[in-house]
Design a protein around this motif. Structure first.
Motif, mmCIF file in Angstrom:
data_model
loop_
_atom_site.group_PDB
_atom_site.id
_atom_site.type_symbol
_atom_site.label_atom_id
_atom_site.label_comp_id
_atom_site.label_asym_id
_atom_site.label_seq_id
_atom_site.Cartn_x
_atom_site.Cartn_y
_atom_site.Cartn_z
ATOM 1 N N GLY A 9 0.956 -1.273 0.053
ATOM 2 C CA GLY A 9 0.081 0.064 0.040
ATOM 3 C C GLY A 9 0.976 1.118 -0.056
ATOM 4 O O GLY A 9 1.915 1.149 -0.482
ATOM 5 N N ALA A 10 0.148 2.516 0.350
ATOM 6 C CA ALA A 10 0.708 3.734 0.188
ATOM 7 C C ALA A 10 1.309 3.918 -1.132
ATOM 8 O O ALA A 10 0.607 3.569 -2.070
ATOM 9 C CB ALA A 10 1.743 3.754 1.178
ATOM 10 N N PHE A 11 1.979 4.850 -1.309
ATOM 11 C CA PHE A 11 2.648 5.316 -2.755
ATOM 12 C C PHE A 11 4.087 5.445 -2.569
ATOM 13 O O PHE A 11 4.758 6.256 -3.299
ATOM 14 C CB PHE A 11 1.914 6.343 -3.589
ATOM 15 N N TYR A 12 4.875 4.462 -1.827
ATOM 16 C CA TYR A 12 6.303 4.404 -1.934
ATOM 17 C C TYR A 12 6.909 3.119 -2.101
ATOM 18 O O TYR A 12 6.319 2.067 -1.823
ATOM 19 C CB TYR A 12 6.672 4.863 -0.353
ATOM 20 N N VAL A 13 8.025 3.047 -2.610
ATOM 21 C CA VAL A 13 8.897 1.750 -2.635
ATOM 22 C C VAL A 13 10.165 2.098 -2.021
ATOM 23 O O VAL A 13 10.668 3.251 -1.838
ATOM 24 C CB VAL A 13 9.000 1.166 -4.187
ATOM 25 N N TYR A 14 10.770 1.226 -1.469
ATOM 26 C CA TYR A 14 12.076 1.304 -0.537
ATOM 27 C C TYR A 14 13.288 0.259 -0.938
ATOM 28 O O TYR A 14 13.272 -0.726 -0.619
ATOM 29 C CB TYR A 14 11.546 1.019 0.964
ATOM 30 N N PRO A 15 13.703 0.665 -2.108
ATOM 31 C CA PRO A 15 14.585 -0.182 -2.603
ATOM 32 C C PRO A 15 15.966 -0.586 -2.109
ATOM 33 O O PRO A 15 16.607 0.455 -1.430
ATOM 34 C CB PRO A 15 14.906 0.382 -4.103
ATOM 35 N N ASP A 16 16.486 -1.508 -1.977
ATOM 36 C CA ASP A 16 17.825 -1.731 -1.392
ATOM 37 C C ASP A 16 18.747 -1.797 -2.387
ATOM 38 O O ASP A 16 18.854 -2.243 -3.343
ATOM 39 C CB ASP A 16 17.770 -3.394 -0.725
#
Length: 400
Positions: A322-329
């Protein structure tokens, strides 16, 4: 004698705001910049909500209101909690502020004493720990691992609780990761909290309606009724209703806590904007069908961003709920040098070099308490996202 407060020296400016401002400055200077730092939908506020705000102006509803919200809005908030979450609140249990951030800040100022600890799952929204410190408390971070989709476990929570713990701040779907806790995962956490009756729960549900792929949102007091009397359930109209600039956040909880928060607000900002409050009444009571339409765009954008970032060398990008973010490593990018000669040893250096060499503005992971990562907000156009991800791919391909 120093002029500035010692407390202020414990906190830092918001990194997300700093990145957004930097992107604006570079654009104003004529640079080709794509800003992916702002947590703000690119959709316009729905017409019926704007009309309600205009109507409030035309009807002269431009005076001071009750300190923590007009009765009409409090009634609408109570109806929302009953409708969406199965939670029964009265208007006396509701507080309205100038945005969700002020709601959280009021609660922390009203409850924290020196030495009190606040557990914050990491990665976290950048303001949580700094608000805790401004209120005199001590933030205690628990690291959510990449392999667990950045979510904490019941065992981690249990181990972090001490006699000094006063609050757990809980955010699902999450800023910055978009990760959402399933009902089973949340039940495991609430079971731990039931063992520790001195710990309260501050649940930030701002992304409640931005849930994808059949993910079912749930909030702690809904999952465990035994937590009702020690839970502050926080929400707002900024994200789902595309009303970021209207500045309306709200919360419901025990009468005593709400009264204490009202006292704080009465001596700081007083009432939220009257016009925004009447617009928020329409947002909560009016048609909700546009949310699903907007979410279709968010899912399309999320899928494109996840696919393109996973195709970039050295990057691993989970698919959030959900939300509208991604958190790539970016562990695979560390220890390398960019095509422009920048040495990449951490995520802040990655984000700095990415902006300087490609014009793509992202927020580095250390700001959110977990590295090596960066946050992308995909609440912008498909075209801008595709171009930004193409530049990120090229940047990573140029690392050596």
């Amino acid at each position: 004698m120093p002029f500035l407060s010692d407390t202020l020296s414990r906190v830092k400016p918001s990194p997300t705001i700093a990145v957004t401002n930097k992107a604006r400055e570079l654009k104003a200077a004529g640079k080709d910049v794509i800003g992916l730092g702002a947590g703000e939908p690119d959709f316009d506020t729905p017409e019926n909500i704007k009309a309600a705000g205009i109507r409030a102006i035309e009807e002269g509803k431009t005076k001071y209101t009750a300190v923590d919200g007009i009765p009409e809005l409090k009634e609408a908030i109570c109806a929302k909690f009953k409708r969406d979450n199965g939670l029964d609140y009265t208007p006396a249990q509701v507080s309205v502020s100038g945005g969700g951030k002020q709601v959280l800040f009021n609660a922390l100022v009203a409850t924290l004493n020196p030495g009190d600890e606040v557990i914050i799952p990491a990665p976290y929204w950048v303001s949580y720990p700094d608000m805790v410190m401004l209120a005199g408390g001590t933030p205690v971070a628990i690291e959510g691992k990449l392999e667990n989709s950045f979510k904490i476990t019941a065992a981690q929570l249990d181990a972090a609780i001490t006699p000094k713990t006063k609050w757990l701040i809980f955010n699902s779907p999450s800023n910055p990761t978009g990760a959402g806790y399933s009902k089973a995962e949340l039940k495991a956490l609430t079971d731990v909290l039931m063992k520790h009756p001195h710990v309260w729960v501050m649940t930030d549900d701002m992304y409640e309606h931005l849930a994808f792929d059949g993910f079912e949102f749930c909030t702690p007091a809904e999952i465990e009724p035994g937590l009702y009397e020690r839970t502050l359930t926080v929400n707002g109209v900024s994200k789902a209703y595309a009303m970021t600039g209207w500045r309306i956040g709200y919360a419901a909880g025990p009468v005593e806590l709400i009264a204490a928060m009202r006292k704080v607000q009465s001596q700081s900002t007083s009432n939220p904007c009257s016009i925004s409050q009447y617009a928020a009444v329409e947002a909560l009571n009016g048609p909700q069908d546009f949310i699903a339409t907007n979410n279709e765009a968010f899912v399309r954008r999320r899928n494109m961003v996840v696919e393109m970032l996973n195709a970039a060398e050295g990057i691993t990008c989970p698919t959030p709920e959900g939300a509208f973010y991604v958190y790539p490593d970016i562990a695979g990018c560390l220890g390398k040098t960019s095509a422009g000669g920048a040495r990449i040893t951490n995520d802040e250096e990655f984000a700095t070099a990415l902006l300087e060499e490609t014009g793509v503005a992202v927020v580095f992971g250390a700001a959110f308490g977990l590295s090596p990562n960066f946050r992308v907000s995909y609440a912008t156009s498909d075209e801008a996202l595709k171009e930004a991800c193409t530049r990120i791919q090229s940047f990573c391909a140029g690392l050596s």
